[in-house]
Scaffold this motif. Structure first.
Motif, mmCIF file in Angstrom:
data_model
loop_
_atom_site.group_PDB
_atom_site.id
_atom_site.type_symbol
_atom_site.label_atom_id
_atom_site.label_comp_id
_atom_site.label_asym_id
_atom_site.label_seq_id
_atom_site.Cartn_x
_atom_site.Cartn_y
_atom_site.Cartn_z
ATOM 1 N N ASP A 1 1.060 -1.137 0.082
ATOM 2 C CA ASP A 1 0.080 -0.049 -0.275
ATOM 3 C C ASP A 1 0.895 1.183 -0.150
ATOM 4 O OD1 ASP A 1 -2.615 1.343 0.262
ATOM 5 O OD2 ASP A 1 -1.586 1.921 2.204
ATOM 6 N N TYR A 2 1.875 1.305 0.612
ATOM 7 C CA TYR A 2 2.848 2.648 0.817
ATOM 8 C C TYR A 2 3.620 2.642 -0.324
ATOM 9 C CZ TYR A 2 5.609 5.916 2.954
ATOM 10 O OH TYR A 2 6.398 7.002 3.470
ATOM 11 N N LEU A 3 4.219 1.745 -0.835
ATOM 12 C CA LEU A 3 5.277 1.718 -1.972
ATOM 13 C C LEU A 3 4.510 1.858 -3.403
ATOM 14 C CD1 LEU A 3 7.908 -0.830 -0.699
ATOM 15 C CD2 LEU A 3 7.884 1.853 -0.503
ATOM 16 N N THR A 4 3.724 3.000 -3.370
ATOM 17 C CA THR A 4 2.925 3.340 -4.653
ATOM 18 C C THR A 4 3.421 4.755 -5.044
ATOM 19 O OG1 THR A 4 1.243 4.371 -3.323
ATOM 20 C CG2 THR A 4 1.255 1.883 -3.941
ATOM 21 N N SER B 1 4.999 10.224 -3.820
ATOM 22 C CA SER B 1 5.071 11.397 -4.696
ATOM 23 C C SER B 1 5.193 12.730 -3.637
ATOM 24 C CB SER B 1 4.292 11.658 -5.707
ATOM 25 O OG SER B 1 4.220 10.613 -6.920
ATOM 26 N N GLY B 2 5.986 13.918 -4.208
ATOM 27 C CA GLY B 2 6.085 15.077 -3.580
ATOM 28 C C GLY B 2 7.389 15.591 -3.306
ATOM 29 N N ARG C 1 9.536 -1.992 -5.045
ATOM 30 C CA ARG C 1 8.614 -3.052 -4.668
ATOM 31 C C ARG C 1 9.449 -4.359 -4.776
ATOM 32 N NH1 ARG C 1 3.413 -1.474 -4.353
ATOM 33 N NH2 ARG C 1 2.422 -3.456 -4.956
ATOM 34 N N HIS C 2 10.119 -4.474 -5.987
ATOM 35 C CA HIS C 2 10.890 -5.556 -6.335
ATOM 36 C C HIS C 2 11.725 -6.227 -5.122
ATOM 37 C CE1 HIS C 2 12.760 -8.670 -8.959
ATOM 38 N NE2 HIS C 2 13.964 -8.370 -8.130
ATOM 39 N N ALA D 1 8.904 8.722 -9.486
ATOM 40 C CA ALA D 1 9.541 7.815 -11.079
ATOM 41 C C ALA D 1 9.120 6.417 -10.937
ATOM 42 C CB ALA D 1 11.033 8.008 -11.021
ATOM 43 N N ASP D 2 8.261 6.128 -11.912
ATOM 44 C CA ASP D 2 7.907 4.641 -12.008
ATOM 45 C C ASP D 2 8.722 3.669 -11.771
ATOM 46 O OD1 ASP D 2 5.486 5.720 -12.174
ATOM 47 O OD2 ASP D 2 5.393 5.668 -14.435
ATOM 48 N N ARG D 3 9.998 3.743 -12.412
ATOM 49 C CA ARG D 3 11.170 2.764 -12.569
ATOM 50 C C ARG D 3 11.483 2.618 -11.148
ATOM 51 N NH1 ARG D 3 13.994 -0.423 -16.027
ATOM 52 N NH2 ARG D 3 16.398 -0.819 -15.419
ATOM 53 N N VAL D 4 11.828 3.677 -10.529
ATOM 54 C CA VAL D 4 12.405 3.141 -9.021
ATOM 55 C C VAL D 4 11.408 2.926 -7.972
ATOM 56 C CG1 VAL D 4 11.995 5.701 -7.905
ATOM 57 C CG2 VAL D 4 13.956 4.458 -7.367
#
Length: 300
Positions: A21-24, A29-30, A43-44, A35-38
């Motif tokens: 839930d948190y790692l989205t 953001s802010g 998450r990985h 950045a989507d990749r990071v």
């Protein structure tokens, strides 16, 4: 009666859900968009694996003071994010150069070295942001204590400093006592912080905090000693990562110094030391007792 398997499984599920839930992107953001990749690399390196033992220690220590598991979860998530960042960085070619973690490609293999470094940096940073949120604890003074405790456990006098000592020891060897100091910092400091953070959430007084600190330091030594034994005795399949690397690198450990039988004897004595530290807490500390015993008996 306390059931370690039930409690640890429930904690692992809660941590997995909380991290997911948190790692989205929206949560991270802010002032700009994450950045989507990071985020994907974070998450990985954090989801779908791991025993979540450090959040479990936060939960169990807090339970002594009748703190509900969900109230201890945010601090547990912060500790786990620090742990996961350290694993991502440890696996890098400049450090341990591992290709597998929890049976999957390490972050730098799944992505690349630079992304792995940044994913670790972000997990480290956001762990402290999470501790600062009012949902972690209503009292700002408690949140400040949690931030300080985790920073000390993770920093130059804790986990990071222990890793540096480990690298130095690989090059120059360890003198008497230095292996224990290194391991108390590299592995034990974050375990110590986990237990103390649970106690802080529970409002422990100085005497209780001292006893729990003694437990945590012994438990940390037991965990690392068990890890060293497993590096010699376990298969890569059981561990989900390469084994035998300590011997291959000529690294000094208590196993290499004492032999397997000697190391196992020290492990038993260390677990007993941890259990003795909990003698004043009664059945409320059965969770911590079970975890210390698990450290000594684990197979991976």
């Amino acid at each position: 009666m306390y059931d370690f398997s039930t409690d640890s499984a429930a904690c692992a599920r809660a941590v997995e859900a909380g991290l997911s839930d948190y790692l989205t992107g929206p949560r991270l953001s802010g002032p700009g968009p994450a950045a989507d990749r990071v985020v994907a690399a974070m998450r990985h390196g954090s989801l779908e694996g791991g025993k979540r033992l450090r959040p479990l220690l936060v939960r169990q220590a807090a339970a002594i003071f009748s703190v509900a598991p969900e109230a201890a979860l945010p601090a547990g998530l912060a500790v786990e994010m620090i742990h996961c960042y350290s694993l991502i960085h440890d696996d890098l070619p400049a450090m341990d150069d591992d290709d597998l973690r929890r049976g999957r490609p390490t972050v730098h293999k799944a992505y690349d070295d630079a992304t792995a470094i940044l994913a670790g940096d972000a997990l480290l940073t956001h762990a402290f942001a999470l501790l600062g949120e009012p949902t972690t604890h209503a009292d700002p003074a408690v949140r400040i204590r949690l931030v300080t405790e985790l920073a000390l456990g993770a920093g130059a006098g804790g986990m990071v400093g222990g890793q540096m000592r480990d690298i130095e020891g690989e090059k120059g060897g360890f003198s008497d006592g230095e292996i224990g100091i290194m391991q108390a910092m590299k592995t034990g400091a974050l375990i110590r912080a986990s237990v103390r953070m649970g106690a802080i959430i529970g409002g422990a007084d100085a005497r209780a905090l001292s006893a729990l600190t003694a437990y945590a330091e012994a438990a940390g030594r037991a965990f690392q000693l068990a890890d060293d034994i497993l590096d010699v005795t376990a298969t890569p399949e059981a561990m989900g990562k390469a084994t035998g690397k300590d011997a291959e690198a000529g690294k000094q450990t208590l196993v290499s110094t004492l032999g397997l039988d000697g190391a196992r004897k020290v492990l038993d004595n260390t677990v007993n030391e941890a259990l003795l530290a909990l003698r004043t807490f009664g059945p409320k500390a059965d969770g911590l007792r079970a975890t210390a015993r698990f450290f000594a008996s684990r197979k991976n």
